[in-house]
Design a protein around this motif. Structure first.
Motif, mmCIF file in Angstrom:
data_model
loop_
_atom_site.group_PDB
_atom_site.id
_atom_site.type_symbol
_atom_site.label_atom_id
_atom_site.label_comp_id
_atom_site.label_asym_id
_atom_site.label_seq_id
_atom_site.Cartn_x
_atom_site.Cartn_y
_atom_site.Cartn_z
ATOM 1 N N LEU A 155 -3.167 -2.517 6.870
ATOM 2 C CA LEU A 155 -3.955 -1.201 7.272
ATOM 3 C C LEU A 155 -5.638 -1.709 7.329
ATOM 4 O O LEU A 155 -5.606 -2.680 8.478
ATOM 5 N N ASP A 156 -6.465 -1.281 6.710
ATOM 6 C CA ASP A 156 -7.779 -1.617 6.773
ATOM 7 C C ASP A 156 -8.041 -2.668 6.242
ATOM 8 O O ASP A 156 -9.391 -3.246 6.023
ATOM 9 N N TYR A 157 -7.306 -3.417 5.255
ATOM 10 C CA TYR A 157 -7.612 -4.605 4.355
ATOM 11 C C TYR A 157 -7.506 -5.804 5.082
ATOM 12 O O TYR A 157 -6.576 -6.126 5.589
ATOM 13 N N ASN A 158 -8.618 -6.567 4.983
ATOM 14 C CA ASN A 158 -8.222 -7.882 5.809
ATOM 15 C C ASN A 158 -8.738 -8.895 4.694
ATOM 16 O O ASN A 158 -9.720 -9.079 4.142
ATOM 17 N N ASP B 194 -3.274 -8.475 6.949
ATOM 18 C CA ASP B 194 -4.062 -7.366 7.565
ATOM 19 C C ASP B 194 -3.273 -6.205 7.225
ATOM 20 O O ASP B 194 -2.606 -5.694 8.515
ATOM 21 N N THR C 288 0.917 -1.002 -0.044
ATOM 22 C CA THR C 288 -0.010 -0.041 0.015
ATOM 23 C C THR C 288 0.971 1.209 -0.071
ATOM 24 O O THR C 288 1.928 1.320 0.827
#
Length: 75
Positions: free
Chosen positions: A57-60, A55, A7
């Protein structure tokens, strides 16, 4: 299976490099239209699944999978 997730935020990049197990079963058939020829066609369906987790940042992400069809020429 190795996977690299990145990212970018302007000049900074955040990386996650998870390893996981990968399995890819396939079922198919080879069709020879001419009786004594090595030439033929290959048709198969496959499924890919890997256990990589991400996992960042906000991406799972919990596992990656896809289903596909292969068409080919055999010789």
């Amino acid at each position: 299976m190795y996977q690299q997730n990145t990212t970018y935020l302007n000049l900074v990049g955040y990386y996650n490099r998870p390893w996981g197990f990968h399995v890819s079963p396939e079922i198919g058939v080879t069709i020879h239209p001419l009786k004594y020829s090595r030439f033929g066609f290959h048709v198969a369906a496959y499924y890919n699944y890997s256990t990589n987790k991400n996992d960042l940042l906000d991406y799972n992400e919990n596992g990656i999978s896809n289903l596909g069809l292969r068409l080919g020429i055999c010789f």
